[in-house]
Write a protein that holds these residues in place. Structure first.
Motif, short mmCIF file in Angstrom:
data_model
loop_
_atom_site.label_atom_id
_atom_site.label_comp_id
_atom_site.label_asym_id
_atom_site.label_seq_id
_atom_site.Cartn_x
_atom_site.Cartn_y
_atom_site.Cartn_z
N GLY A 93 0.78 -1.23 0.00
CA GLY A 93 0.00 0.00 0.00
C GLY A 93 0.81 1.27 0.00
O GLY A 93 0.24 2.36 0.03
N ARG A 94 2.14 1.14 -0.06
CA ARG A 94 3.00 2.32 -0.01
C ARG A 94 3.83 2.46 -1.28
O ARG A 94 4.09 1.49 -2.00
N ALA A 95 4.25 3.69 -1.55
CA ALA A 95 5.06 3.96 -2.74
C ALA A 95 6.44 3.33 -2.60
O ALA A 95 6.88 2.97 -1.49
N SER A 96 7.11 3.19 -3.72
CA SER A 96 8.50 2.72 -3.70
C SER A 96 9.39 3.81 -3.12
O SER A 96 9.00 4.98 -3.02
N TYR A 97 10.60 3.42 -2.75
CA TYR A 97 11.56 4.40 -2.24
C TYR A 97 11.81 5.49 -3.29
O TYR A 97 11.83 6.67 -2.95
N ARG A 98 11.97 5.09 -4.53
CA ARG A 98 12.24 6.08 -5.59
C ARG A 98 11.10 7.09 -5.68
O ARG A 98 11.34 8.30 -5.75
#
Length: 225
Positions: free
Chosen positions: A130-135
């Protein structure tokens, strides 16, 4: 010249079923910071906070001690990369063992696995559901910073107090100093609760003035997580 003062939220409920609430220590840290800023005469022109409850609660406690300051405004761009319990779930997947609840290991081991999880996430080796990638997280913080620093028509001499989280502060500092992605993890690990990081900016250019200052807190109120 204007200033962006990034304050990390007060201590939250690490290891609990819901991380996003201030502990008693976190409330005291926020109040102490508000009193310190008031006594310095360090009045902001605007106060911002991220979308998490711990951000809003920290800002409210700061304002309760600070005196006649402007009310806090919600800024979605100040959001953290994930919640504490979400990182622990990802860490449980990574290490193949429960890391929260009644089967959680000792706090030191819990923290080691927690750090290992966000390090793996930052390398693209682990996802946080449910979360964005680090990039994508880094790009979002970078764009937010650019929008603040280069805001068209923004007057000089602003002093912005922005309550956010350690991941956002570390990302902003990495971009300002031009250091490698690997340094993001190293910075996240050392950012104290209720610490102050100050960035000065003018005409689209920004510089780091101070990082992770917690000298305004009594020893018993100093905590990294």
């Amino acid at each position: 010249m204007s200033a962006l003062v990034l304050m990390r939220h007060g201590q939250a409920a690490f290891g609990a079923s819901r991380y996003d609430v201030l502990s008693e220590v976190g409330v005291a840290q926020a109040q102490a910071t508000g009193a310190w800023l008031r006594d310095r005469g360090d009045t902001p022109t605007v106060v911002w906070h991220g979308p998490r409850q711990r951000h809003a609660e920290t800002a409210a406690q700061v304002l309760a001690k600070a005196g006649d300051w402007p009310g806090a405004q919600l800024v979605p761009g100040l959001d953290e990369f994930a919640e504490g319990e979400e990182v622990l779930v990802a860490a449980s997947t990574l290490y193949g063992r429960p890391l929260s609840g009644p089967e959680a290991p000792a706090r030191r081991e819990q923290l080691r696995c927690y750090e290992g999880a966000y390090e793996a996430w930052s390398r693209g080796e682990l996802g946080i559901p449910g979360r964005a990638s680090y990039r994508d997280f880094r790009l979002a913080v970078r764009q937010w910073m650019r929008d603040v620093v280069a805001a068209p028509g923004a007057p000089s001499g602003q002093r912005i107090l922005a309550v956010t989280s350690g991941g956002v502060i570390a990302a902003a500092v990495c971009d300002l100093l031009g250091v490698s992605d690997e340094q993001w993890c190293a910075l996240v690990r050392v950012i104290h609760n209720a610490s102050i990081t100050e960035i000065v900016f003018s005409q689209g250019r920004a510089s780091l003035r101070s990082f992770n200052s917690a000298a305004h807190l009594a020893r018993e109120l100093t905590s990294p997580i």
